[in-house]
Design an enzyme around this catalytic site. Sequence first.
Site, PDB file in Angstrom:
ATOM      1  N   TYR A  34      68.190  14.951  46.622  1.00 30.23           N
ATOM      2  CA  TYR A  34      67.581  14.952  45.282  1.00 30.23           C
ATOM      3  C   TYR A  34      68.609  15.121  44.169  1.00 30.23           C
ATOM      4  CZ  TYR A  34      67.624  20.033  45.902  1.00 30.23           C
ATOM      5  OH  TYR A  34      67.995  21.328  46.134  1.00 30.23           O
ATOM      6  N   THR A  82      69.372  29.484  53.818  1.00 33.25           N
ATOM      7  CA  THR A  82      69.791  28.087  53.738  1.00 33.25           C
ATOM      8  C   THR A  82      71.110  27.902  54.473  1.00 33.25           C
ATOM      9  OG1 THR A  82      70.014  26.214  52.239  1.00 33.25           O
ATOM     10  CG2 THR A  82      70.816  28.327  51.406  1.00 33.25           C
ATOM     11  N   LYS A 117      70.339  28.920  58.960  1.00 29.03           N
ATOM     12  CA  LYS A 117      68.930  28.747  59.357  1.00 29.03           C
ATOM     13  C   LYS A 117      68.684  28.925  60.854  1.00 29.03           C
ATOM     14  CE  LYS A 117      67.655  25.515  55.655  1.00 29.03           C
ATOM     15  NZ  LYS A 117      66.992  24.251  55.326  1.00 29.03           N
ATOM     16  N   GLY A 176      69.564  19.538  60.744  1.00 25.40           N
ATOM     17  CA  GLY A 176      68.589  20.607  60.574  1.00 25.40           C
ATOM     18  C   GLY A 176      67.371  20.174  59.774  1.00 25.40           C
ATOM     19  N   SER A 201      72.516  26.745  44.038  1.00 23.70           N
ATOM     20  CA  SER A 201      71.086  26.791  44.400  1.00 23.70           C
ATOM     21  C   SER A 201      70.177  26.849  43.173  1.00 23.70           C
ATOM     22  CB  SER A 201      70.818  28.019  45.272  1.00 23.70           C
ATOM     23  OG  SER A 201      69.424  28.148  45.492  1.00 23.70           O
ATOM     24  N   ASN A 242      63.667  28.988  57.470  1.00 22.63           N
ATOM     25  CA  ASN A 242      64.164  28.986  56.090  1.00 22.63           C
ATOM     26  C   ASN A 242      63.464  30.018  55.209  1.00 22.63           C
ATOM     27  OD1 ASN A 242      61.677  27.679  55.673  1.00 22.63           O
ATOM     28  ND2 ASN A 242      62.490  26.580  53.912  1.00 22.63           N
ATOM     29  N   SER A 247      66.995  27.603  43.704  1.00 19.90           N
ATOM     30  CA  SER A 247      65.868  28.445  44.119  1.00 19.90           C
ATOM     31  C   SER A 247      65.631  29.626  43.173  1.00 19.90           C
ATOM     32  CB  SER A 247      66.072  28.952  45.547  1.00 19.90           C
ATOM     33  OG  SER A 247      65.927  27.879  46.455  1.00 19.90           O
ATOM     34  N   GLY A 265      69.227  10.133  60.628  1.00 19.99           N
ATOM     35  CA  GLY A 265      69.808  11.475  60.681  1.00 19.99           C
ATOM     36  C   GLY A 265      68.991  12.371  61.592  1.00 19.99           C
ATOM     37  N   GLY A 306      63.777  13.300  47.021  1.00 15.10           N
ATOM     38  CA  GLY A 306      63.793  14.571  47.756  1.00 15.10           C
ATOM     39  C   GLY A 306      63.408  15.803  46.945  1.00 15.10           C
ATOM     40  N   ASP A 318      60.271  23.750  55.386  1.00 17.48           N
ATOM     41  CA  ASP A 318      60.902  22.480  54.980  1.00 17.48           C
ATOM     42  C   ASP A 318      60.040  21.266  55.362  1.00 17.48           C
ATOM     43  OD1 ASP A 318      63.236  23.470  53.784  1.00 17.48           O
ATOM     44  OD2 ASP A 318      64.301  23.569  55.693  1.00 17.48           O
TER      45      ASP A 318
END
Length: 287
Positions: A229, A70, A74, A138, A23, A95, A25, A135, A250, A110
């Site tokens: 991404y 995540t 979620k 989620g 992650s 999220n 984040s 797609g 992304g 998101d």
Amino acid sequence: MEQGRLDSQTVLHGVFGDPIKHSKSPIMHNRAFRELGLNAAYVAFHVGPGKLKAAVEGIRALQFRGVNVTIPHKVEVMEYLDEIDEHARVIGAVNTIVNDNGHLKGYNTDGIGYVRSLQEEAGFRVSGKRVLMLGAGGAARGVAYALAREGASAMWIANRTVDKAEQLASTVSGMTSSSGIGYEQIADIRGEVDLIVHNTSVGMHPNVDEVLIDTSWFHEGLTVSDLVYNPLETRLLREAKARGARTHGGLGMFIYQGAYAFEYWTGLPAPVAAMRETVEAALHASS
Ligand code: NAP
């Protein structure tokens, strides 16, 4: 590494996921806290199967101000919160959690993060546009909801499991004309599409040579957007660019979902440029 202030006043934040070690984040949010001079910290927590309820209790017990949630938590996390924002409830996933003195409220940033990124980075105005979603997982649920709310005039949702595409189409059908389809039906509607959004993991590192659909019909009038991404430019986007389409990666969605979460927790405008710089540097370093 630059060390922020950590003391007995530090306000805590984190992310719960499984896996979580990849992650970005923590570096993104810690950079944002430093940028605004806040005494706050953000840490990644590996929350394994069966442990989510206890982890959410921990937010209350340890007085974390905020947490991101995540994959794969979620949906389940919604059971353990005191309140769920109306948009997150329709999307069916949370999220971001805000802790106000022990009262936990869940949001979904998101989809709104995606739309803000699409507008700011690709200059794409959603209102009145026709969208093909690839797609129906989620992430697609948040994106479809946000695009429909923003005024998309039509939405086709294509998915390998067509049932899921139909379900998502019915979720947004009150806001836009929508239908769920299989990938083979894309040929019937491709002349009508303004925006394609890729919401699956096909083409993600390490499978960077994969592409989900035939791109030979892409053209200059299309905007093609990929939630993936890593890599920053997927094969889908490379092929779209080669056919003259406008492309959108992304990374911006990731940055802006974090920016909205940051703003819920702190009440301050997120330092988006600094957050992006930190994440881009980390992605370049690991590629
Ligand atoms: P998810 O809930 O597991 O959904 C996965 C989706 O991908 C489903 O529609 C699934 O189809 C489809 N899929 C997976 N493998 C496939 C294959 N080989 N062929 C065809 N379809 C396939 O995952 P998610 O959370 O929605 O994440 C989807 C992607 O979005 C991931 O790449 C993730 O990294 C990205 N994402 C990006 C951001 C961001 O901030 N940029 C945020 C969230 C997610 P079925 O329903 O038929 O199985």
